[in-house]
Motif scaffolding. Sequence first.
Motif, PDB file in Angstrom:
ATOM      1  N   ALA A  35      79.235   6.870 -25.967  1.00 41.19           N
ATOM      2  CA  ALA A  35      79.512   6.322 -24.231  1.00 41.19           C
ATOM      3  C   ALA A  35      78.108   6.352 -23.609  1.00 41.19           C
ATOM      4  CB  ALA A  35      80.559   7.341 -23.520  1.00 41.19           C
ATOM      5  N   ALA A  38      76.165   3.345 -24.892  1.00 41.19           N
ATOM      6  CA  ALA A  38      76.714   1.923 -24.417  1.00 41.19           C
ATOM      7  C   ALA A  38      76.490   1.897 -23.101  1.00 41.19           C
ATOM      8  CB  ALA A  38      78.392   1.961 -24.594  1.00 41.19           C
ATOM      9  N   ALA A  39      76.377   2.841 -22.206  1.00 40.13           N
ATOM     10  CA  ALA A  39      76.094   2.902 -20.681  1.00 40.13           C
ATOM     11  C   ALA A  39      74.877   2.513 -20.708  1.00 40.13           C
ATOM     12  CB  ALA A  39      76.383   4.296 -20.136  1.00 40.13           C
ATOM     13  N   ARG A  42      74.060  -1.000 -20.909  1.00 34.33           N
ATOM     14  CA  ARG A  42      74.655  -1.903 -19.840  1.00 34.33           C
ATOM     15  C   ARG A  42      73.938  -1.740 -18.632  1.00 34.33           C
ATOM     16  NH1 ARG A  42      80.958  -1.793 -19.838  1.00 34.33           N
ATOM     17  NH2 ARG A  42      80.530  -3.307 -18.582  1.00 34.33           N
ATOM     18  N   PHE A  45      75.988   4.296 -15.384  1.00 36.06           N
ATOM     19  CA  PHE A  45      77.026   4.506 -14.668  1.00 36.06           C
ATOM     20  C   PHE A  45      76.913   4.741 -12.970  1.00 36.06           C
ATOM     21  CE2 PHE A  45      78.831   5.419 -19.036  1.00 36.06           C
ATOM     22  CZ  PHE A  45      79.653   4.440 -19.226  1.00 36.06           C
ATOM     23  N   ALA A  50      82.671   4.789 -10.947  1.00 37.78           N
ATOM     24  CA  ALA A  50      82.301   5.036 -12.450  1.00 37.78           C
ATOM     25  C   ALA A  50      81.929   6.440 -12.774  1.00 37.78           C
ATOM     26  CB  ALA A  50      81.087   4.018 -12.927  1.00 37.78           C
ATOM     27  N   LEU A 138      87.733   7.196 -19.526  1.00 36.37           N
ATOM     28  CA  LEU A 138      86.463   6.474 -20.247  1.00 36.37           C
ATOM     29  C   LEU A 138      86.661   4.907 -20.022  1.00 36.37           C
ATOM     30  CD1 LEU A 138      84.232   7.344 -21.831  1.00 36.37           C
ATOM     31  CD2 LEU A 138      85.556   7.018 -23.922  1.00 36.37           C
ATOM     32  N   LEU A 139      87.742   4.362 -20.124  1.00 33.28           N
ATOM     33  CA  LEU A 139      88.109   2.915 -20.110  1.00 33.28           C
ATOM     34  C   LEU A 139      87.686   2.486 -18.470  1.00 33.28           C
ATOM     35  CD1 LEU A 139      91.061   1.975 -22.264  1.00 33.28           C
ATOM     36  CD2 LEU A 139      88.593   1.492 -22.796  1.00 33.28           C
ATOM     37  N   GLY A 142      84.063   2.509 -18.138  1.00 32.54           N
ATOM     38  CA  GLY A 142      83.505   1.323 -18.434  1.00 32.54           C
ATOM     39  C   GLY A 142      83.272   0.113 -17.877  1.00 32.54           C
ATOM     40  N   ALA A 145      81.128   0.187 -14.546  1.00 27.27           N
ATOM     41  CA  ALA A 145      79.777   0.259 -14.830  1.00 27.27           C
ATOM     42  C   ALA A 145      79.310  -1.250 -14.600  1.00 27.27           C
ATOM     43  CB  ALA A 145      79.647   0.437 -16.395  1.00 27.27           C
ATOM     44  N   ARG A 147      77.462  -4.516 -15.019  1.00 27.53           N
ATOM     45  CA  ARG A 147      77.188  -5.618 -16.232  1.00 27.53           C
ATOM     46  C   ARG A 147      75.763  -6.386 -16.435  1.00 27.53           C
ATOM     47  NH1 ARG A 147      82.014  -4.397 -17.034  1.00 27.53           N
ATOM     48  NH2 ARG A 147      84.157  -5.329 -15.932  1.00 27.53           N
TER      49      ARG A 147
END
Length: 147
Positions: A35, A38-39, A42, A45, A50, A138-139, A142, A145, A147
Amino acid sequence: MTGNAYQDRTDRFAGMLMRQAAWPAALVVAANILAPLAASARGGFETLPAAVALSITAASAVAVLALSALLAFDALLFRVMAGHDDEASGGAAVDDMLARMRLKPAPSTTRSLEDRMAGTSRLLFKQRAALALFATALLAAGFWAPR
């Protein structure tokens, strides 16, 4: 219940518990490793929703890991029970072990195998609920968060 049938049933239940303890814990650990990667790709958070979702994710991750540890401990206790010839001696051995470890007081009567399995099944349900909360949070993190 004959010794072999009792031992087989208890051993199968212990194996199932060990699997049910392992895969949710592995999933939570993997998600917590991936996570942040990925954060960072992007932009992080940084929004309030978020951040709240991540707080819920962290709390539910701890709950999943704690419940997985309890399920693994229960699986080991069922393995101890399976090592005895009958339900009464296996239950008495586990009760004695828990009393000597000072985790539970010594009971006046030994609980049946079905009662022990039902209690562990309730623990398994709680783990699944915590895992569902973890996945949902978690979803949501995301989703909110940047973009």
